[in-house]
Design a protein around this motif. Sequence first.
Motif, PDB file in Angstrom:
ATOM      1  N   ASP A 171       1.612  10.579   1.919  1.00  0.00           N
ATOM      2  CA  ASP A 171       0.229   9.545   1.792  1.00  0.00           C
ATOM      3  C   ASP A 171      -0.785  10.679   1.241  1.00  0.00           C
ATOM      4  OD1 ASP A 171       1.203   7.697   2.956  1.00  0.00           O
ATOM      5  OD2 ASP A 171       0.079   7.797   4.714  1.00  0.00           O
TER       6      ASP A 171
ATOM      7  N   TYR B 133      -4.087   4.286   2.912  1.00  0.00           N
ATOM      8  CA  TYR B 133      -3.938   2.964   3.609  1.00  0.00           C
ATOM      9  C   TYR B 133      -4.392   1.876   2.853  1.00  0.00           C
ATOM     10  CZ  TYR B 133      -2.889   6.388   7.145  1.00  0.00           C
ATOM     11  OH  TYR B 133      -2.510   7.288   7.969  1.00  0.00           O
ATOM     12  N   GLN B 134      -5.018   1.817   1.674  1.00  0.00           N
ATOM     13  CA  GLN B 134      -5.517   0.670   0.948  1.00  0.00           C
ATOM     14  C   GLN B 134      -5.013   0.964  -0.536  1.00  0.00           C
ATOM     15  OE1 GLN B 134      -9.718  -0.284   1.032  1.00  0.00           O
ATOM     16  NE2 GLN B 134     -10.075   1.351   2.387  1.00  0.00           N
TER      17      GLN B 134
ATOM     18  N   THR C 215       0.960  -1.186   0.057  1.00  0.00           N
ATOM     19  CA  THR C 215       0.092  -0.173   0.122  1.00  0.00           C
ATOM     20  C   THR C 215       0.924   1.368   0.117  1.00  0.00           C
ATOM     21  OG1 THR C 215      -0.054   0.200   2.075  1.00  0.00           O
ATOM     22  CG2 THR C 215      -1.786  -1.072   1.459  1.00  0.00           C
TER      23      THR C 215
ATOM     24  N   LYS D 177     -10.788   6.034   7.391  1.00  0.00           N
ATOM     25  CA  LYS D 177     -11.486   5.039   7.909  1.00  0.00           C
ATOM     26  C   LYS D 177     -13.081   5.407   7.881  1.00  0.00           C
ATOM     27  CE  LYS D 177     -12.615   1.757  11.803  1.00  0.00           C
ATOM     28  NZ  LYS D 177     -14.029   2.143  11.960  1.00  0.00           N
TER      29      LYS D 177
ATOM     30  N   HIS E  83       0.809   3.686   1.883  1.00  0.00           N
ATOM     31  CA  HIS E  83       0.879   4.058   3.379  1.00  0.00           C
ATOM     32  C   HIS E  83       2.272   3.290   3.663  1.00  0.00           C
ATOM     33  CE1 HIS E  83       0.978   5.505   7.328  1.00  0.00           C
ATOM     34  NE2 HIS E  83       0.827   4.128   7.761  1.00  0.00           N
ATOM     35  N   ARG E  84       2.178   1.918   3.584  1.00  0.00           N
ATOM     36  CA  ARG E  84       3.127   1.049   3.938  1.00  0.00           C
ATOM     37  C   ARG E  84       4.487   1.476   3.372  1.00  0.00           C
ATOM     38  NH1 ARG E  84      -0.485  -3.404   4.654  1.00  0.00           N
ATOM     39  NH2 ARG E  84       0.097  -4.129   2.507  1.00  0.00           N
TER      40      ARG E  84
ATOM     41  N   ASP F 273      -7.676   6.303  -0.790  1.00  0.00           N
ATOM     42  CA  ASP F 273      -7.432   6.088   0.569  1.00  0.00           C
ATOM     43  C   ASP F 273      -5.989   5.485   0.657  1.00  0.00           C
ATOM     44  OD1 ASP F 273      -6.836   5.019   3.157  1.00  0.00           O
ATOM     45  OD2 ASP F 273      -8.535   3.895   3.261  1.00  0.00           O
TER      46      ASP F 273
ATOM     47  N   GLN G  79      -5.298   8.115   9.721  1.00  0.00           N
ATOM     48  CA  GLN G  79      -5.769   6.600   9.261  1.00  0.00           C
ATOM     49  C   GLN G  79      -7.325   6.763   9.786  1.00  0.00           C
ATOM     50  OE1 GLN G  79      -3.563   3.523  10.902  1.00  0.00           O
ATOM     51  NE2 GLN G  79      -4.701   2.195   9.347  1.00  0.00           N
TER      52      GLN G  79
END
Length: 489
Positions: free
Chosen positions: A189, A200-201, A170, A336, A172-173, A198, A332
Motif C-alpha cells: 500500500d 485507501y482511495q 482501490t 485519513k 488497498h482492497r 492515499d 488507515q
Amino acid sequence: MSKIGIVGSGMGSLGFAIRSAVAGHQVSVFDANSYPGGKLAQIETKGFRFDAGPSLFTMPHLVDELFTLAGKNPRDYFRYERLPEICRYFWEDGTRLQTNAAPAETAAAIASELGESEENVARFLREIGENYHIISELFLDNSLHSLSTWTGAKALKGYLNIPRLGLFNTMHRSHAKRFTNPKTVQLFDRYATYNGSDPYQTPATLSIIPHLEYNIGAFFPKGGIISIPRALHRLAEELGVVFHFNEKVSRITTENHTATGIETEKGNYTFDYIACNADIRPSYTKLLAQEPQPKKLLNQPKSSSGIIFYWGMDRSFNELGVHNIFFSDDYQGEFKTIFEDQTINDDPTIYLHISSKVEKSDAPAGGENWFILMNVPANEGQDWDALVARMRKNVITKLSRNLGVDVEKHIVAEDYLDPRRIEARTSSAGGALYGNASNNRFAAFLRHPNYRKAIKNLYWVGGSVHPGGGIPLCLSSAKIAAKLFAENA
Ligand code: FAD
C-alpha cells in the motif's frame, strides 16, 4: 528552427529543453532559482550533504536516453549503481524485513518474515510487471488527448486487459484480497505515496508502482541525486540551450489565445513557442491570468506534501540501510488525517534515507546524513511551526524506541523543509510533491494535458501535468510534449 522559451528548469523542463535543442530549436530557460533542477536541490551543513528532494532514483534509462539522443555517452556525464538492497522495514511489534534487488529474494523474505506464500508474492511481482507494460503504453508514454493513443493494437491490448488493471478497485482492497498478513498489505500500500496519494482511495491500477523498484531496480547516482539535473544542465548548455537563472517569470504573454512570449522582472522576450514547467495552479492564476482558467483541472485535490528533517548524526547505525521505513500502527488513520482532516497524527510512518551509506563523503567519518520524510497534507494555512515542532518530537520518540538509542543526543547538524518552504522554493501549489493526488479512478484523465488547444503554442511539462510527478514521469511528460510539438509545429 523555432525559438522556444521555457518557464522553470525542473526535470520536465530539462528533458524538454534537451529534446527541443536536439531537434534543432533555439531554447531559452528561465528559473526563479539560482540552480537547475527545481525540487532536486541540495543542502550542505557542517560537513554533511543532503539531497533536499528526491532520494529514490528509478528508471535511469529515461535520463540516459537524453544523452543518447544527443549523440553522447551518458557515462561521460553521470554514473549510477543499482542498489543490492531495496528497503528495510520496521514495525512497532519488532518485526523486521529487508527487501532486495532480486525479486526471488524479496519473495523469500516476505514469506519467511511475514508468513506469505512465496509463490504468491513472486507471482504478484511478475503480474505488476506485465500490467506496467500495458499501462505505460496507454497512460505513461502517450498523451491521453491524442486519438492515436486510443486506436491501434496497443490500445486494443489495453482494452482487453482492463479487468486486470484494477480501475474499479482501490489499491488497498486489492492488496488485502491478495495477501494474508496486514503487514504485507501495508508494505505494498505504501507505494501510493510515491505519487502523493492515499492507498485507501487510489485505484488498484497504481499497484504497478513497486514494479519500478522490484523488477527494474532502485538506483543511486554517484554524487547524489543532485548530479542528475547537473548532468542534464551541462548537456543542455552544450547543445546551446541558454539558461536565465534568478529570473522569475511574471507573465506568459498571449494574443488571440496563442502564447507569444515571456515577461520577467528583467525584460520581455518573444518566442514562437513556450513550454511551462511551473505548477499549473500558479501558472494559470499568475502567469496566464488573462486567459480562461480550466477550473475543473485546477480544483482537483492536491497530492500530499512532506515535512523533511535533515539531521547530521555523529554516529552510524548498522541496523539501518540506504532506505528505511518505520511504519505507523494505524496506517488507515494516518491517511485519513492527511487527506480528510488536513493535518498530521502523532504516530506517522517515517521514511529514513541515508545516502552516506553509499556516498561516504556525504557525512564526516563515523557519522551519517539522515533524511527523514513524513507524508503530510499540502499547505492550506495550517500552523506549520507548531506541526513541525510536534513532528520532530514524535519522530525522535519513535526512532529512539525502535532503535533503542536516544537519537536526539546524536544530532549535530539540522535543517528542515515543510510545505510552506517547498512552495516558496519551487512555486508548487501548497508544496504538494506530485501535483494533484490520484485519489479517484478518473485521476489520470483529470491531470492537465501536455498541450491544450485553448492556448495555442503553449506546451506543459513537469509533475503537475500528465502523466504525473516523480523524476521518471516528469521526464515522460517532456517526451510526450516533444512528440506533440513535433506533430503540431
Ligand atoms: P519542479 O522540480 O517542480 O521545478 C519547477 C521549477 O520551476 C522550479 O525550479 C521553480 O523555481 C521554477 N518556477 C516556477 N515558477 C516559476 C516562475 N514564475 N518563473 C521562473 N521559474 C519558475 N520523485 C522521485 O522520483 N523520487 C523521490 O524519491 C522523490 N522524493 C521527493 C521528496 C521530496 C521532499 C520532494 C520535494 C519531491 C520528491 N519527488 C520524488 C518528486 C520530484 O522531485 C518531482 O516530481 C519532480 O522533481 C518535479 O519536477 P518538475 O519538472 O515538475 O519541476
